[in-house]
Design a protein around this motif. Structure first.
Motif, PDB file in Angstrom:
ATOM      1  N   GLN A  12       0.631  -1.074  -0.171  1.00  0.00           N
ATOM      2  CA  GLN A  12       0.057   0.092   0.252  1.00  0.00           C
ATOM      3  C   GLN A  12       0.824   1.187   0.145  1.00  0.00           C
ATOM      4  O   GLN A  12       1.950   0.878   0.358  1.00  0.00           O
ATOM      5  CB  GLN A  12      -0.938  -0.065   1.211  1.00  0.00           C
ATOM      6  CG  GLN A  12      -0.446  -0.004   2.536  1.00  0.00           C
ATOM      7  CD  GLN A  12      -1.009  -0.076   3.617  1.00  0.00           C
ATOM      8  OE1 GLN A  12      -2.271   0.286   3.489  1.00  0.00           O
ATOM      9  NE2 GLN A  12      -0.730  -0.341   4.904  1.00  0.00           N
ATOM     10  N   LEU A  13       0.399   2.368  -0.166  1.00  0.00           N
ATOM     11  CA  LEU A  13       1.074   3.370  -0.388  1.00  0.00           C
ATOM     12  C   LEU A  13       0.785   4.442   0.927  1.00  0.00           C
ATOM     13  O   LEU A  13      -0.250   4.775   1.097  1.00  0.00           O
ATOM     14  CB  LEU A  13       0.527   4.483  -1.804  1.00  0.00           C
ATOM     15  CG  LEU A  13       0.748   3.721  -2.983  1.00  0.00           C
ATOM     16  CD1 LEU A  13       0.381   4.226  -4.465  1.00  0.00           C
ATOM     17  CD2 LEU A  13       2.339   3.113  -3.160  1.00  0.00           C
ATOM     18  N   LEU A  57       6.442   3.708  -9.414  1.00  0.00           N
ATOM     19  CA  LEU A  57       6.110   2.797  -8.117  1.00  0.00           C
ATOM     20  C   LEU A  57       6.202   1.368  -8.728  1.00  0.00           C
ATOM     21  O   LEU A  57       5.684   0.370  -8.280  1.00  0.00           O
ATOM     22  CB  LEU A  57       4.678   3.014  -7.738  1.00  0.00           C
ATOM     23  CG  LEU A  57       4.411   4.512  -7.406  1.00  0.00           C
ATOM     24  CD1 LEU A  57       2.817   4.543  -7.144  1.00  0.00           C
ATOM     25  CD2 LEU A  57       5.038   4.441  -6.024  1.00  0.00           C
ATOM     26  N   LEU A  62       1.650  -3.943  -5.174  1.00  0.00           N
ATOM     27  CA  LEU A  62       0.537  -3.061  -5.203  1.00  0.00           C
ATOM     28  C   LEU A  62      -0.779  -3.947  -5.910  1.00  0.00           C
ATOM     29  O   LEU A  62      -0.623  -4.026  -7.009  1.00  0.00           O
ATOM     30  CB  LEU A  62       0.485  -1.634  -5.799  1.00  0.00           C
ATOM     31  CG  LEU A  62       1.757  -0.874  -5.107  1.00  0.00           C
ATOM     32  CD1 LEU A  62       1.899   0.398  -5.874  1.00  0.00           C
ATOM     33  CD2 LEU A  62       1.243  -0.255  -3.603  1.00  0.00           C
ATOM     34  N   SER A  79      -3.845  -2.514  -5.885  1.00  0.00           N
ATOM     35  CA  SER A  79      -4.771  -1.481  -5.811  1.00  0.00           C
ATOM     36  C   SER A  79      -4.127  -0.074  -5.715  1.00  0.00           C
ATOM     37  O   SER A  79      -3.085  -0.111  -5.173  1.00  0.00           O
ATOM     38  CB  SER A  79      -6.017  -1.444  -4.838  1.00  0.00           C
ATOM     39  OG  SER A  79      -5.635  -1.245  -3.618  1.00  0.00           O
ATOM     40  N   LEU A  80      -4.628   0.881  -6.386  1.00  0.00           N
ATOM     41  CA  LEU A  80      -4.261   2.228  -6.444  1.00  0.00           C
ATOM     42  C   LEU A  80      -5.227   3.057  -5.709  1.00  0.00           C
ATOM     43  O   LEU A  80      -6.417   2.941  -6.029  1.00  0.00           O
ATOM     44  CB  LEU A  80      -3.860   2.882  -7.996  1.00  0.00           C
ATOM     45  CG  LEU A  80      -2.922   3.915  -7.949  1.00  0.00           C
ATOM     46  CD1 LEU A  80      -1.573   3.540  -7.137  1.00  0.00           C
ATOM     47  CD2 LEU A  80      -2.905   4.215  -9.374  1.00  0.00           C
ATOM     48  N   ILE A  89      -4.754   9.263  -5.870  1.00  0.00           N
ATOM     49  CA  ILE A  89      -3.850   9.648  -6.867  1.00  0.00           C
ATOM     50  C   ILE A  89      -4.307  10.689  -7.723  1.00  0.00           C
ATOM     51  O   ILE A  89      -3.203  11.415  -8.259  1.00  0.00           O
ATOM     52  CB  ILE A  89      -3.591   8.131  -7.709  1.00  0.00           C
ATOM     53  CG1 ILE A  89      -2.283   8.346  -8.788  1.00  0.00           C
ATOM     54  CG2 ILE A  89      -5.006   7.989  -8.566  1.00  0.00           C
ATOM     55  CD1 ILE A  89      -1.262   8.223  -8.249  1.00  0.00           C
ATOM     56  N   LEU A 141       3.906   1.939 -13.201  1.00  0.00           N
ATOM     57  CA  LEU A 141       3.171   1.014 -12.229  1.00  0.00           C
ATOM     58  C   LEU A 141       3.417  -0.380 -12.564  1.00  0.00           C
ATOM     59  O   LEU A 141       2.969  -1.393 -12.410  1.00  0.00           O
ATOM     60  CB  LEU A 141       1.912   1.213 -12.236  1.00  0.00           C
ATOM     61  CG  LEU A 141       1.368   2.506 -11.472  1.00  0.00           C
ATOM     62  CD1 LEU A 141       0.027   2.834 -11.815  1.00  0.00           C
ATOM     63  CD2 LEU A 141       1.297   2.440  -9.914  1.00  0.00           C
ATOM     64  N   ASN A 177       3.634  -4.971 -10.670  1.00  0.00           N
ATOM     65  CA  ASN A 177       2.714  -4.956  -9.494  1.00  0.00           C
ATOM     66  C   ASN A 177       1.754  -6.083  -9.641  1.00  0.00           C
ATOM     67  O   ASN A 177       1.822  -6.975 -10.599  1.00  0.00           O
ATOM     68  CB  ASN A 177       2.357  -3.716  -9.153  1.00  0.00           C
ATOM     69  CG  ASN A 177       3.124  -2.654  -8.740  1.00  0.00           C
ATOM     70  OD1 ASN A 177       3.437  -2.768  -7.305  1.00  0.00           O
ATOM     71  ND2 ASN A 177       3.673  -1.850  -9.441  1.00  0.00           N
ATOM     72  N   LEU A 201      -1.874  -5.187 -10.058  1.00  0.00           N
ATOM     73  CA  LEU A 201      -3.082  -4.525 -10.356  1.00  0.00           C
ATOM     74  C   LEU A 201      -3.921  -4.988 -11.344  1.00  0.00           C
ATOM     75  O   LEU A 201      -3.144  -5.642 -12.447  1.00  0.00           O
ATOM     76  CB  LEU A 201      -2.594  -3.077 -11.028  1.00  0.00           C
ATOM     77  CG  LEU A 201      -1.700  -2.189  -9.931  1.00  0.00           C
ATOM     78  CD1 LEU A 201      -1.007  -1.156 -10.938  1.00  0.00           C
ATOM     79  CD2 LEU A 201      -2.545  -1.680  -8.988  1.00  0.00           C
ATOM     80  N   LEU A 259      -7.778   0.133 -12.185  1.00  0.00           N
ATOM     81  CA  LEU A 259      -7.185   1.394 -11.768  1.00  0.00           C
ATOM     82  C   LEU A 259      -8.355   2.400 -11.361  1.00  0.00           C
ATOM     83  O   LEU A 259      -9.605   1.938 -11.664  1.00  0.00           O
ATOM     84  CB  LEU A 259      -6.645   2.247 -13.017  1.00  0.00           C
ATOM     85  CG  LEU A 259      -5.481   1.910 -13.451  1.00  0.00           C
ATOM     86  CD1 LEU A 259      -4.907   2.643 -14.582  1.00  0.00           C
ATOM     87  CD2 LEU A 259      -4.378   1.787 -12.360  1.00  0.00           C
ATOM     88  N   ILE A 283      -8.090   8.320 -11.476  1.00  0.00           N
ATOM     89  CA  ILE A 283      -7.002   8.423 -12.555  1.00  0.00           C
ATOM     90  C   ILE A 283      -7.380   9.387 -13.747  1.00  0.00           C
ATOM     91  O   ILE A 283      -6.483   9.957 -14.399  1.00  0.00           O
ATOM     92  CB  ILE A 283      -6.393   7.032 -12.973  1.00  0.00           C
ATOM     93  CG1 ILE A 283      -4.945   7.091 -13.273  1.00  0.00           C
ATOM     94  CG2 ILE A 283      -6.975   6.537 -14.201  1.00  0.00           C
ATOM     95  CD1 ILE A 283      -4.204   6.255 -12.535  1.00  0.00           C
TER      96      ILE A 283
END
Length: 199
Positions: free
Chosen positions: A66-67, A82, A87, A89-90, A94, A105, A108, A110, A113, A117
């Motif tokens: 996670q961020l 990143l 990750l 999910s984002l 963002i 990205l 990862n 993912l 998105l 975004i």
């Protein structure tokens, strides 16, 4: 060459404010390189970037799942890397990074998105290679200024007839997917110079 001499009297710190700030920058930079675990190390890098007003931030190979929320306070960022994390999910936050022109990205986990975004209207380069996308996220078609889109090594099967919304695309990489047909809109893009589709 000039040399600054620092003399301490009775435990007082006589350095100038700029010297103290520079020491803080160096301290945070060191923590960014060395501090563990990865999430805390990322937080240190973000704090360093905020203090120095960095426009580029590289958080590759941090093992992040996670961020850190503080990342989304760096509204002056123009490039964010990143890649090579974990990750899945984002977050919608963002969208707060409105100055981004480059977002990487790759590598990862993912599958999608966030719709947010679409608010990154300055984005020119988006790299989503080596993830788990089965479809092109719909929000991508709102990124009207995008020039480069890399979705190599995903699980794409079909491409939608929406590429006329991305009139400035110059490079598209869809290598190593399972795409069986190419929509006419994609082939009609006037600015497109390089298209990779082989698998």
């Amino acid at each position: 060459a000039c040399m600054a001499v620092v003399i301490g009297l009775s435990g007082c710190d006589l350095r100038s404010a700029s010297e103290k700030a520079e020491d803080k920058v160096q301290q945070l930079a060191g923590e960014c390189r060395d501090k563990e675990p990865a999430y805390e190390r990322a937080q240190s890098c973000i704090a360093h970037a905020k203090l120095t007003k960095e426009t580029h931030l590289d958080l590759v190979n941090f093992g992040l799942e996670q961020l850190p929320p503080a990342l989304f306070e760096l509204d002056g960022l123009t490039a964010l890397n990143l890649g090579n994390n974990h990750l899945s999910s984002l977050p919608g936050d963002i969208a707060r990074l409105k100055s981004l022109t480059t977002l990487h990205l790759f590598n990862n986990k993912l599958e999608s998105l966030p719709d947010a975004i679409a608010k990154l209207k300055a984005l020119r380069w988006l790299t989503l290679s080596n993830n788990r996308f089965r479809n092109i996220p719909p929000a991508i078609f709102s990124l009207s200024q995008i020039r480069r889109l890399n979705m190599q090594q995903n699980h794409l099967i079909e491409l939608p007839d929406r590429f006329n919304a991305l009139a400035y695309l110059e490079l598209i990489n869809f290598k190593n997917n399972q795409i069986s047909s190419i929509p006419q809109q994609l082939m009609s893009l006037q600015e497109l110079r390089r298209l990779f589709l082989d698998h």
